[in-house]
Design an enzyme around this catalytic site. Structure first.
Site, mmCIF file in Angstrom:
data_model
loop_
_atom_site.group_PDB
_atom_site.id
_atom_site.type_symbol
_atom_site.label_atom_id
_atom_site.label_comp_id
_atom_site.label_asym_id
_atom_site.label_seq_id
_atom_site.Cartn_x
_atom_site.Cartn_y
_atom_site.Cartn_z
ATOM 1 N N TYR A 77 48.931 45.573 35.945
ATOM 2 C CA TYR A 77 48.460 45.946 34.715
ATOM 3 C C TYR A 77 49.848 47.105 33.970
ATOM 4 O O TYR A 77 50.758 46.932 34.927
ATOM 5 C CB TYR A 77 47.238 47.000 35.945
ATOM 6 C CG TYR A 77 45.674 46.862 36.207
ATOM 7 C CD1 TYR A 77 46.274 45.390 35.958
ATOM 8 C CD2 TYR A 77 44.971 47.373 35.810
ATOM 9 C CE1 TYR A 77 44.699 44.825 36.367
ATOM 10 C CE2 TYR A 77 43.595 47.669 36.450
ATOM 11 C CZ TYR A 77 43.355 45.560 36.210
ATOM 12 O OH TYR A 77 42.517 45.161 37.047
ATOM 13 N N HIS B 131 38.184 60.256 37.841
ATOM 14 C CA HIS B 131 38.775 59.474 37.987
ATOM 15 C C HIS B 131 40.524 60.118 37.315
ATOM 16 O O HIS B 131 40.908 58.321 36.954
ATOM 17 C CB HIS B 131 38.222 58.564 36.547
ATOM 18 C CG HIS B 131 38.419 57.082 35.713
ATOM 19 N ND1 HIS B 131 39.066 57.199 34.827
ATOM 20 C CD2 HIS B 131 38.309 56.551 36.391
ATOM 21 C CE1 HIS B 131 39.747 56.255 34.734
ATOM 22 N NE2 HIS B 131 38.877 55.197 35.854
ATOM 23 N N HIS C 270 47.104 48.469 30.383
ATOM 24 C CA HIS C 270 46.002 49.589 30.856
ATOM 25 C C HIS C 270 46.242 51.140 30.599
ATOM 26 O O HIS C 270 45.124 51.578 30.657
ATOM 27 C CB HIS C 270 46.104 49.312 32.430
ATOM 28 C CG HIS C 270 44.990 49.354 33.140
ATOM 29 N ND1 HIS C 270 44.822 50.679 33.655
ATOM 30 C CD2 HIS C 270 43.358 49.496 33.148
ATOM 31 C CE1 HIS C 270 43.412 51.431 34.089
ATOM 32 N NE2 HIS C 270 42.660 50.375 33.693
ATOM 33 N N ARG D 152 40.868 53.738 43.124
ATOM 34 C CA ARG D 152 40.848 52.539 44.019
ATOM 35 C C ARG D 152 41.914 52.016 44.113
ATOM 36 O O ARG D 152 43.277 52.464 43.959
ATOM 37 C CB ARG D 152 41.270 51.591 43.237
ATOM 38 C CG ARG D 152 39.766 51.218 41.641
ATOM 39 C CD ARG D 152 39.795 50.493 40.974
ATOM 40 N NE ARG D 152 38.537 49.797 39.738
ATOM 41 C CZ ARG D 152 37.173 49.940 40.059
ATOM 42 N NH1 ARG D 152 36.742 49.505 41.581
ATOM 43 N NH2 ARG D 152 35.859 49.796 39.460
ATOM 44 N N ASN E 116 34.943 37.870 35.097
ATOM 45 C CA ASN E 116 35.062 38.691 33.960
ATOM 46 C C ASN E 116 32.903 38.831 33.761
ATOM 47 O O ASN E 116 31.873 40.200 33.553
ATOM 48 C CB ASN E 116 35.194 38.469 32.650
ATOM 49 C CG ASN E 116 37.041 39.356 32.801
ATOM 50 O OD1 ASN E 116 36.697 39.894 34.052
ATOM 51 N ND2 ASN E 116 37.278 39.532 31.980
ATOM 52 N N ARG F 188 33.259 50.959 40.777
ATOM 53 C CA ARG F 188 32.570 50.368 41.050
ATOM 54 C C ARG F 188 32.652 49.039 42.113
ATOM 55 O O ARG F 188 34.135 48.948 41.918
ATOM 56 C CB ARG F 188 31.727 50.026 39.693
ATOM 57 C CG ARG F 188 31.447 48.646 39.988
ATOM 58 C CD ARG F 188 30.273 48.530 38.485
ATOM 59 N NE ARG F 188 29.443 49.402 38.058
ATOM 60 C CZ ARG F 188 29.603 49.627 37.144
ATOM 61 N NH1 ARG F 188 30.509 49.841 36.133
ATOM 62 N NH2 ARG F 188 28.376 51.333 36.676
#
Length: 725
Positions: free
Chosen positions: A483, A450, A607, A390, A64, A420
């Site tokens: 997640y 997104h 999440h 992703r 992180n 990213r």
């Protein structure tokens, strides 16, 4: 009393902007993130977790921090170098933020060093030993040392390329996350001093495991130091020290980019050579070597830190793979929704009968793959549309889309190149999809797509029916195991029409009209959210119960924060479950006394994005307005991304999300931290009524997706909200 680390106050004589009211209304975004990473690191010290899981948390805190420097700190440094005057919510310019961040980072790194020493000692007590270059000889037998030497000669030495550093050999380029060892040597033939650099290639595993019943690992850099005489025959080794480089890895989008694919392919290459943003030095590095590195790599713009005896804490995750189930969380196998099994595995029949929500990772991501695979194989399916943000490196989702295209179906994939650190992988997937005949679209140049949406159009009884999947997380089978996210399946015609307009908006820039259920950013998601908060304000002012529950990753947007402050002052009871960044300051009299904020950090990464509004009654209630979303409450999600917000109207799904998921998050007290008005986080005390929401969902089936199994059993305990205001 020391000030909490992620609150920064500036004396008025230092910065006149500090006199404004804003400084006391918001927390700094970057420092709030640092506080989140401290909470992650604290889990590495939590004795309730198995030892290797604690090591995993330490590794995550390191990864992180790396990404934070490569993106956020690099961006602030760029602002500083370009004299950008933009200030943060709390009124700090880039220089002030960087100064505070570096101080926080140094403290965090020192904490990581301490935690690693503790865990290393505890691991040794359980039979897992990590040797250093100084302890190799005293910890192995002569036969094992010969084995290590053989491994070094045959498996490591051929890959290494020592480079002399002198006027004829300038300092070589160090790639991002590059790790190297610098040596000071003396040539024995003439006592001539020489300096050499040995870079460790990225593909090389970080640790070597010594064979035998005893578990012993040696870091590759330790072997390079230990066997330096084999690399430099004829030289005396005076000293050697490790260092590591982090570079600016953000990619800025240029609106005038004519070919987005080519632009990103070139940008990825440039990123590997970005400006050095952080230089990590091994503690105790000889001053002469440190000075060289500071001069060659650091310069005036890089942050230089000493990072203990092990650089790149994120790489410690390799040790977690050790086969020691006694030192890990008990294995968990997610459930497959029983409703779909009742329909003999026919996803379309089950969804057609009633909406379904799947709660990952407790319920398997395989149901999402089954939905897409069935669509690919079904001769009555005529079209599939899919967003991909992703998808991972081994993606069954991609394979399903390829199979559908090869079967002659119309397949559209919206591939987001601006995800990213997944840009390169997404370019590869886009190429593979196009070769199979999939229509690949990259969406808007300056907005990220997104939203996580799948849409399947199927021919049924002479008409077309649309089936949709809306996810709060990515179509990523690996992260779906760790997640917590929601997958919502529906055949609601109105939602299908809205989804079709969303895809047309992204692929053809066609403005949606008359959408009845789905809200989209950057069009109307923010106004819709503000309207829902205003409704709760109106209820409170009318003397009715008024409440908001919301769960997400981050709260940063100033307008939303101010609207929540307004709601609090009107008497609306607000509970926020914010895992990461929170710029809102809760519990302040006259501003936010009715707002509570908690963060849950545990076995799984929270999440999912869920928003709940009391609608004239206290929460939870059957008439509450419930929404799922792909968006956090951040300016970028509202203004620079394509996101969705979807109402949940099916009663069973409504109850699962509100009465199970949200209540469980609110009453969790084993993994929760409460945000205080001063910015500190205080871990909850479970007392004599401990509750762990992850354990609850691992051991109790969900309401939705159970079909007849639910009515035949009372195995799902009713959760109740017991809280003292």
């Amino acid at each position: 009393m020391t000030r909490p680390a992620h609150i920064v106050r500036i004396d008025n004589d230092e910065d006149p902007f500090a006199a404004t009211e804003g400084n006391d209304r918001y927390f700094n975004r970057e420092l709030s993130w640092m506080a989140f990473n401290r909470r992650v690191l604290e889990e590495a010290r939590n004795p309730a977790h198995p030892l290797l899981e604690r090591l995993r948390f330490l590794s995550i805190s390191g990864s992180n921090l790396d990404e934070f420097f490569m993106v956020r700190v690099a961006g602030l440094k760029g602002q500083q170098l370009q004299d950008v005057t933009q200030r943060s919510l709390d009124g700090l310019n880039s220089s002030q933020q960087l100064a505070a961040i570096v101080g926080e980072a140094d403290e965090l790194i020192e904490r990581q060093r301490t935690v690693w020493r503790e865990l290393r000692g505890l691991l040794a007590e359980t039979g897992i030993v990590v040797l250093s270059s100084r302890t190799i000889d005293e910890s192995v037998t002569a036969d094992e040392l010969r084995w290590l030497e053989t491994q070094f000669r045959e498996q490591i030495f051929p890959i290494l390329t020592p480079q002399a550093l002198d006027p004829a050999h300038p300092f070589p380029f160090m790639p991002n996350k590059g790790l190297a060892v610098m040596f000071d040597l003396v040539r024995e033939s003439d006592d001539e001093p020489i300096r050499e650099l040995v870079m460790l290639p990225a593909p090389m595993p970080r640790f070597l495991r010594i064979p035998g019943e005893m578990v012993r690992y040696v870091a590759v850099e330790s072997l390079v130091k230990r066997f330096a005489p084999l690399i430099f025959p004829g030289y005396r080794v005076l000293g050697g020290a490790e260092f590591r480089v982090l570079r600016d890895s953000d990619i800025e989008i240029e609106e005038e980019a004519e070919d987005l694919v080519r632009y990103f392919a070139n940008a990825i290459k440039r990123r590997r050579r970005g400006r050095v943003i952080r230089l990590e030095l091994e503690s105790g590095m000889p001053e002469v070597l440190g000075a060289v590195l500071r001069d060659e790599l650091g310069g005036p713009d890089a942050f230089v830190t000493e990072s203990g005896a092990f650089l790149g804490v994120g790489d410690l995750d390799a040790l977690v793979d050790e086969d020691r189930p006694d030192l890990k969380f008990p294995p968990f196998s997610p459930r497959f929704p029983e409703r779909i099994r009742e329909f003999a595995g026919d996803c379309f029949a089950a969804i057609r009968a009633k909406d379904i929500v799947v709660h990952h990772p407790y319920e398997t991501f395989e149901v999402v793959l089954a939905f897409l695979k069935q669509a690919a194989a079904d001769p009555d399916v005529v079209a599939i549309k899919q967003t991909l943000y992703r998808a991972g490196k081994q993606s069954a989702v991609i394979n399903a889309l390829i199979a559908a295209a090869e079967a002659g179906k119309s397949v559209t994939a919206v591939v987001e190149l601006k995800a990213r650190f997944d840009e390169e992988q997404n370019l590869l997937w886009a190429s593979a999809l196009e070769r199979a005949g999939v229509q690949v679209v990259y969406g808007f140049i300056d907005w990220k797509t997104h939203a996580k949406v799948s849409m399947v159009v199927r021919r049924e009884a002479g008409q077309y029916r649309t089936y949709c999947h809306f996810g709060t997380g990515n179509y990523h089978p690996i992260t779906a195991r760790i997640y917590t996210d929601l997958s919502f399946f529906t055949a609601d015609p109105a939602i299908g029409r809205d989804a079709a307009q969303m895809f047309n908006y992204v692929t053809g820039y066609i403005e949606p009209t008359g959408m009845t259920k789905v809200s989209l950013s950057p069009r109307d998601l923010r106004p819709r959210l503000m309207g829902l908060i205003d409704s709760e304000i109106a209820n409170a002012l009318a003397g009715k119960p008024a409440a908001i529950w919301a769960k997400m990753n981050s709260v940063v947007d100033l307008a939303v924060i101010e609207k929540l402050y307004e709601a609090s002052n009107a008497g609306v009871e607000i509970d926020l479950i914010i895992r990461g960044i929170c710029c809102l300051r809760p519990g302040v009299p006259g501003m936010s006394e009715n707002i509570r904020v908690k963060s849950v950090i545990g076995r799984f990464l929270e999440h999912s994005r869920i928003w709940c509004f009391g609608n004239g009654k206290a929460l939870p209630n059957d008439g509450a307005k419930i929404f799922i979303s792909s968006a956090d409450w951040m300016q970028r999600n509202f203004d620079r991304r394509v996101e969705y917000m979807l109402p949940i109207e099916n009663p069973t799904v409504h109850d699962q999300i509100l009465d199970q998921v949200m209540v469980a998050n609110l009453i969790d007290n084993e993994q929760s931290w409460e945000l205080q008005p001063d910015g500190s986080y205080v871990r909850d005390d479970p007392g004599d009524r401990p509750f762990n929401l992850h354990r609850y969902f691992m051991t109790n089936p969900s309401l939705s997706g159970r079909g007849a199994a639910l009515t035949a059993s009372d195995a799902v305990p009713k959760l109740s909200l017991r809280r003292t205001r």
